[in-house]
Write an enzyme that holds these catalytic residues in place. Structure first.
Site, PDB file in Angstrom:
ATOM      1  N   GLU A  69       6.556 -16.293   0.449  1.00 51.19           N
ATOM      2  CA  GLU A  69       7.485 -15.327  -0.144  1.00 51.19           C
ATOM      3  C   GLU A  69       8.790 -15.220   0.625  1.00 51.19           C
ATOM      4  O   GLU A  69       9.839 -14.904   0.060  1.00 51.19           O
ATOM      5  CB  GLU A  69       6.833 -13.945  -0.245  1.00 51.19           C
ATOM      6  N   PHE A 123      -7.134  -2.847  -2.285  1.00 49.98           N
ATOM      7  CA  PHE A 123      -6.946  -4.255  -1.926  1.00 49.98           C
ATOM      8  C   PHE A 123      -5.490  -4.662  -2.146  1.00 49.98           C
ATOM      9  O   PHE A 123      -4.919  -4.378  -3.207  1.00 49.98           O
ATOM     10  CB  PHE A 123      -7.876  -5.133  -2.766  1.00 49.98           C
ATOM     11  N   GLN A 124      -4.901  -5.293  -1.174  1.00 46.99           N
ATOM     12  CA  GLN A 124      -3.496  -5.720  -1.202  1.00 46.99           C
ATOM     13  C   GLN A 124      -2.547  -4.565  -1.484  1.00 46.99           C
ATOM     14  O   GLN A 124      -1.528  -4.738  -2.143  1.00 46.99           O
ATOM     15  CB  GLN A 124      -3.287  -6.869  -2.201  1.00 46.99           C
ATOM     16  N   LYS A 144       0.660  -2.156 -11.307  1.00 47.47           N
ATOM     17  CA  LYS A 144       0.112  -3.046 -12.325  1.00 47.47           C
ATOM     18  C   LYS A 144      -0.121  -2.333 -13.661  1.00 47.47           C
ATOM     19  O   LYS A 144       0.095  -2.914 -14.728  1.00 47.47           O
ATOM     20  CB  LYS A 144      -1.206  -3.645 -11.816  1.00 47.47           C
ATOM     21  N   MET A 166      19.554 -22.988  21.689  1.00 48.07           N
ATOM     22  CA  MET A 166      20.313 -21.789  22.033  1.00 48.07           C
ATOM     23  C   MET A 166      19.529 -20.927  23.021  1.00 48.07           C
ATOM     24  O   MET A 166      20.097 -20.343  23.934  1.00 48.07           O
ATOM     25  CB  MET A 166      20.651 -21.003  20.757  1.00 48.07           C
TER      26      MET A 166
END
Lengths: 188, 598
Positions: free
Chosen positions: B63, B125-126, B175, B492
């Site tokens: 993502e 969940f999630q 949802k 760097m």
């Protein structure tokens, strides 16, 4: 006003200027999460909150008013104002102290309410009642061993009331935080 | 009033599911591509995407890459980039690009799924408090609680993302809202309350013009705000530079607003900016800052920043003004509007200084230019990183390529040595410094500009932060060219360890470097390795000619450092130049007190 005056408003202040306490009135959408945005801004950017009061004020317009007492050098207080204005559901931010100065006034009207529970028996009861009378405090509850006083005023008056009551025996204090408006007929 | 709350109860529009509303709203907002990754809480939206053809979904492999690709897409097109992620880990993975877009002012919209309304707060969940987590890293975000609010919120979100100072926004959609049936409202029926100030204050503009006309040692310091303001702002800036013969420098984000081949160009300023740019900034008497925010990488030591300058600052964000540097003439407004007003006044008056009055200023600047602060020692047996970028520029400029970078030495070398003549061709993570930005951003650019040459200049360490996106590039035929400047180090980090930590190279050497050629082949891309300066040109030509994604493993000299450099805590006139840097200077460049300044 010539342009050269315009530029000198708040931009010549050096960081050596002393810390000032200002009260900001913030009009916001009455939506969930708006308060979290405002508080998150203060904690995330390291600004101070000395007092915070929130309530829905203009129901029909779905607006709430947040009153924040903060302290910092003038340049930081300006930053706070502009940062608050960036928050999308914030409608307007007024620095009441700056506004008071613009209106030729000393400072805004600021009031706070405290409920103070005092344990007092015997001779102490007279002292407590006298003190309450001197501060215009209302007795809202009492038994033979305690009082609850409701006292209103600016924050320093409340501080003083509490410090004088303390030797008598304070059990509990609840303060509302500051509510503030500017004098005069004009709204924010 | 910022929002018209009466719009919350739509009385018109077609009835459809929440998921269909999402897709319809995106189409009505002109979205052609979205970047995303499916998951349980966004399945209804993915099902709608499956059943239509106007909106193309680009499946990424992580993502974070969806977010950076949307950023690249937005910066190439000027449109809002869109990503679609699931709840919980999907949303938390998108946090880095949201913060990146916030600090670099890139308009992106993240749509995240959420567990059903009834389960919110139950540690489902999630489940994650996405709106809470992303509140400080978005310009604004919304949790949708009523399907009838959904289309209005999406249209508002686009408006907020692209209006004023652009930035990321997020809409969290449970949802059950995606599955519920509600009314769709078209964009034209949604009133937008959010209206930042665009037009600058006339008195301030007039005063600014007077100052510029009278300036003996002027400089223009332009930033990403010019590019965000659009093509008209860029044209006006160029015209302003031309009629006033002003020297101009730019931030990392602003490269391309003024062409690098223009005669008034001083190069980038700041920590790794050119000597002439930083010295001009330090000695100027009038500074015009346009769409730039006085970042700490630009200003160096604040107490010694342009001590004699009167500063004019144009910015659309009032909180950017006087934040780090106190300015004399603040102008809040959109760059294009303000420059238009300035040009109008400038054209009307003829009191601009005679060119001769600034002759000595230009002579001084040309002396600084002669210092040749970007010079480096060419070697015959190994490729110098600066040389690699120079050759890349020379051999590709005729294609007018889009360049993205990761973060590190290679990023600074690209900014220094690649000449950007056009805006919106340069995408880099400036404010947040996100390693892993460049490759997915390049994929986003390539999706938006399928026929153009898109190059991601990467470091060997940065590229490995989102290397999995090779798979995305193959799947969607994004023939991105990844030019890896491979020096086996986090260059760097190592440079700072050499400067600050007694050359103790703690964990900046990348052991177990993959074979990038084989890695490319494993994904179905093309791998090219180049180790010798003499072969470099041919290898670059081969890369450009290839119609597949390419991983170009350019082996550069390992221990080269990026100069010039203003050590932290120092002023613009205290630069370290490459030819002055001995081991002793390296060790003592930054004293103990300034170490904490990063």
């Amino acid at each position: 006003m010539p342009a050269s005056d315009f530029i000198l408003n708040d931009f010549t202040i050096s960081d050596n200027t002393p810390v000032e306490t200002h009260t900001l009135a913030v009009l916001v959408d009455n939506d969930p999460g708006v308060l979290a945005r405002v508080i998150g801004l203060f904690s995330g950017r390291g600004y101070n909150i000395e007092s915070l009061t929130v309530s829905a004020t203009e129901q029909e317009k779905l607006l709430s008013r947040i009153t924040i007492v903060t302290c910092g050098v003038p340049h930081v207080i300006n930053q706070i104002r502009y940062q608050l204005e960036r928050i999308v559901p914030v409608h307007c931010v007024v620095d009441l102290h700056v506004r008071a100065r613009e209106l030729g006034q000393d400072k805004p009207i600021q009031r706070e309410l405290a409920l103070v529970k005092v344990l007092a028996k015997g001779i102490n009861r007279v002292d407590a009642l006298r003190l309450a009378e001197a501060f215009n405090a209302k007795m809202v509850d009492a038994t033979v061993e305690h009082f609850i006083f409701e006292v209103t005023g600016n924050s320093s008056k409340l501080d003083q009331f509490v410090s004088l009551m303390r030797p008598i025996g304070i059990v509990e204090i609840c303060r509302t935080g500051v509510a503030a408006v500017n004098r005069g007929s004009k709204g924010m | 009033m910022k929002y018209d709350h009466t719009a919350a109860q739509p009385v018109y529009g077609r009835e459809m599911s929440g998921a269909a509303i999402v897709v319809q709203a995106l189409i009505d907002q002109g979205v052609k591509h979205i970047f995303g990754y499916p998951g349980g809480a966004v399945l209804p939206i993915f099902d709608e995407i499956y059943q239509q053809e106007k909106l193309q979904h680009i499946l990424v492999r992580h993502e974070q890459a969806a977010g950076h690709a949307a950023e690249g897409y937005a910066r190439a097109t000027g449109k809002v980039g869109v990503l679609l992620v699931t709840s919980g880990p999907g949303a938390t993975n998108a946090v880095t690009p949201l913060q990146d877009a916030l600090i670099d002012s890139v308009p992106i919209l993240c749509i995240s799924g959420q567990v059903p309304t009834t389960l919110i707060g139950s540690d489902a969940f999630q489940e994650a408090d996405t709106v809470g987590i992303t509140r400080p890293c978005t310009k604004h975000n919304w949790l949708v609680k009523n399907v009838n609010d959904l289309s209005r919120i999406i249209h508002e979100a686009f408006h907020v993302a692209r209006t004023g100072r652009p930035g990321p926004v997020l809409i969290d959609i449970p949802k059950d809202i995606q599955l519920a049936s509600g009314f769709y409202v078209e964009p034209k029926f949604v009133s937008m309350g959010y209206r930042p100030q665009l037009v600058g204050e006339t008195r301030a503009i007039d005063y600014a013009v007077d100052l510029l006309c009278a300036a003996k040692k002027p400089v223009i310091y332009s930033g990403g705000g010019v590019i965000n303001s659009g093509a008209h702002a860029v044209r006006l800036l160029r015209e302003l530079v031309h009629i006033g013969d002003f020297p101009i420098t730019s931030t990392l984000m602003g490269l391309g607003a003024y062409p690098a081949n223009g005669k008034n160009w001083l190069g980038m300023l700041g920590m790794h900016g050119t000597y002439e740019a930083n010295m001009t900034m330090h000695d100027c008497d009038i500074m015009l800052a346009v769409g730039a925010r006085f970042d700490d990488r630009i200003t160096g030591c604040l107490d010694a920043f342009s001590p004699d300058a009167k500063i004019i600052h144009i910015d659309i964000d009032p909180s950017s003004i006087n934040k780090n540097v106190r300015v004399n003439v603040p102008i809040v407004g959109d760059v294009a509007y303000v420059l238009e007003a300035m040009m109008y006044r400038l054209r009307g008056i003829s009191s601009m200084q005679e060119p001769s009055a600034r002759e000595s200023w230009w002579q001084q600047i040309n002396k600084w230019r002669e210092r040749k602060s970007l010079a480096y020692h060419q070697k015959t047996n190994v490729i110098m990183p600066q040389y690699a970028i120079e050759r890349l520029y020379t051999l590709t400029k005729k294609y007018n390529p889009y360049l993205t970078t990761e973060v590190g030495q290679h990023q600074m070398w690209t900014a220094q040595f690649f000449g950007f003549d056009e805006p919106c061709h340069w995408m880099t993570s400036g404010g947040l410094g996100t390693m892993g930005y460049g490759f997915p951003a390049a994929i986003g650019v390539q999706i938006a500009r399928p026929d153009d040459l898109v190059i991601c200049v990467a470091g060997d360490a940065s590229i490995q932060m989102n290397i999995q996106e090779l798979s995305t590039a193959i799947q969607h035929r994004a023939r991105v060219k990844v030019f890896i400047m491979n020096n086996q180090y986090m260059g760097m980090v190592r440079q700072w360890q050499q400067l600050l930590y007694g050359n103790r190279l703690s964990h900046s050497y990348v052991e177990a470097m993959p074979d990038f050629v084989k890695l490319a082949e494993a994904y179905g891309a093309i791998g090219i390795q180049c180790t010798k300066p003499g072969e470099l040109d041919d290898c670059i030509r081969e890369m450009v000619a290839c119609d597949k994604p390419v991983l170009f493993d350019c082996r550069v000299v390992n221990l080269e450092n990026c100069f010039p450099m203003i050590p932290s805590g120092r002023a613009h006139n205290e630069m370290l130049l490459a030819d002055e840097v001995t081991d002793d200077v390296m060790e003592n460049a930054i004293d103990a007190n300034d170490r904490s300044l990063v």
